[in-house]
Design a protein around this motif. Structure first.
Motif, PDB file in Angstrom:
ATOM      1  N   SER A 190      10.627  85.790  -0.066  1.00 34.34           N
ATOM      2  CA  SER A 190      11.794  84.951  -0.351  1.00 34.34           C
ATOM      3  C   SER A 190      12.552  84.773   0.962  1.00 34.34           C
ATOM      4  O   SER A 190      12.891  85.759   1.599  1.00 34.34           O
ATOM      5  N   ARG A 222       0.872  81.111  -1.505  1.00 28.12           N
ATOM      6  CA  ARG A 222       1.731  81.158  -0.323  1.00 28.12           C
ATOM      7  C   ARG A 222       3.039  81.901  -0.565  1.00 28.12           C
ATOM      8  O   ARG A 222       3.831  82.047   0.342  1.00 28.12           O
ATOM      9  N   SER A 223       3.262  82.372  -1.789  1.00 26.75           N
ATOM     10  CA  SER A 223       4.543  83.000  -2.101  1.00 26.75           C
ATOM     11  C   SER A 223       4.550  84.504  -1.865  1.00 26.75           C
ATOM     12  O   SER A 223       5.570  85.139  -2.070  1.00 26.75           O
ATOM     13  N   PHE A 224       3.431  85.099  -1.434  1.00 26.30           N
ATOM     14  CA  PHE A 224       3.423  86.532  -1.178  1.00 26.30           C
ATOM     15  C   PHE A 224       2.641  86.829   0.092  1.00 26.30           C
ATOM     16  O   PHE A 224       1.838  86.028   0.557  1.00 26.30           O
ATOM     17  N   HIS A 263       3.318  87.087 -11.999  1.00 25.17           N
ATOM     18  CA  HIS A 263       4.059  86.433 -10.915  1.00 25.17           C
ATOM     19  C   HIS A 263       5.533  86.306 -11.279  1.00 25.17           C
ATOM     20  O   HIS A 263       6.423  86.604 -10.470  1.00 25.17           O
ATOM     21  N   GLU A 284       1.043  77.153  -4.407  1.00 26.48           N
ATOM     22  CA  GLU A 284       2.424  77.642  -4.375  1.00 26.48           C
ATOM     23  C   GLU A 284       2.465  79.157  -4.584  1.00 26.48           C
ATOM     24  O   GLU A 284       3.226  79.850  -3.926  1.00 26.48           O
ATOM     25  N   LYS A 285       1.656  79.656  -5.504  1.00 28.13           N
ATOM     26  CA  LYS A 285       1.638  81.099  -5.756  1.00 28.13           C
ATOM     27  C   LYS A 285       0.971  81.842  -4.616  1.00 28.13           C
ATOM     28  O   LYS A 285       1.398  82.929  -4.231  1.00 28.13           O
ATOM     29  N   LEU A 328       6.633  89.883  -2.164  1.00 26.96           N
ATOM     30  CA  LEU A 328       7.004  88.525  -2.537  1.00 26.96           C
ATOM     31  C   LEU A 328       7.886  87.960  -1.433  1.00 26.96           C
ATOM     32  O   LEU A 328       8.874  88.581  -1.042  1.00 26.96           O
ATOM     33  N   ILE A 370       8.847  88.110  -9.481  1.00 25.44           N
ATOM     34  CA  ILE A 370      10.014  87.347  -9.021  1.00 25.44           C
ATOM     35  C   ILE A 370      11.284  87.918  -9.631  1.00 25.44           C
ATOM     36  O   ILE A 370      12.293  88.100  -8.948  1.00 25.44           O
TER      37      ILE A 370
END
Length: 194
Positions: free
Chosen positions: A130, A119-121, A26, A116-117, A128, A30
């Motif tokens: 952003s 929902r981050s991708f 992860h 958190e992870k 990913l 990032i």
């Protein structure tokens, strides 16, 4: 006598090496995506955005800029400016590969990813997410004239594949039956007796 097994918390346990690998993948994804975004910015913006830990601007010569070697440079040939652009275009794809590997490992080992992870991708294309770079975030309220404040939904749309993720923004509207009964009993006890 047998050894007594202690509780295995989230920090340690039998599968801590797998969690460490998931964290590494992860963080690598990032880093690669941030490097690709930084390489697409003009060099004048990079100098303006560079600041030290004290908040003071850092000169361009004091910054450390990573260089990515292409296959041509390792074989002895000199690279041109187009090779560095090609490497910068490969970084988001490599980031997607790392996210895909992270998902595969978590599924195979049956370890849940933290919220958190997760929902981050993007679950469709493994990009990913952003804000402003690879996704667009907005708050929608599809109630009539936005009258219901509990109907707020955060929508995250992936700019790569167009997939939308929707997350409610407010707390649950009703409490569980057991919580409502406890609250009713507390209110009865606290009410003054006439």
């Amino acid at each position: 006598m047998a050894k007594v097994k202690g509780k295995k918390g989230s920090s340690g346990g039998a599968q801590s090496h797998i969690r460490a690998r998931l964290d590494y993948l992860h963080n690598a994804a990032i880093y690669l995506q941030s490097a690709s975004v930084a390489s697409k910015q003009p060099s004048s913006q990079l100098v303006q955005n560079a600041t030290s830990q004290d908040g003071e601007p850092v000169s361009a010569s004091a910054r450390i800029v990573p260089h990515f070697l292409s296959h041509d440079t390792t074989s002895g040939r000199k690279s041109t400016g187009t090779d560095t652009n090609a490497n910068a275009d490969r970084l988001p794809q490599l980031s997607r590969v790392f996210i895909s590997q992270m998902r595969g490992i978590s599924l195979k080992t049956q370890l849940r990813l933290p919220v958190e992870k997760k929902r981050s991708f993007c679950k469709r294309c493994d990009t990913l997410l952003s804000p402003g770079v690879s996704c667009i975030q907005e708050i929608r309220n599809e109630s009539r004239h936005s009258k219901k404040p509990w109907a707020d939904i955060r929508v995250i749309r992936c700019t790569t594949c167009g997939t939308e993720k929707r997350f409610p923004q407010t707390d649950r509207r009703t409490k569980k039956l057991s919580e409502r009964r406890k609250q009713g009993e507390q209110e009865k006890e606290e009410a003054p007796v006439p």
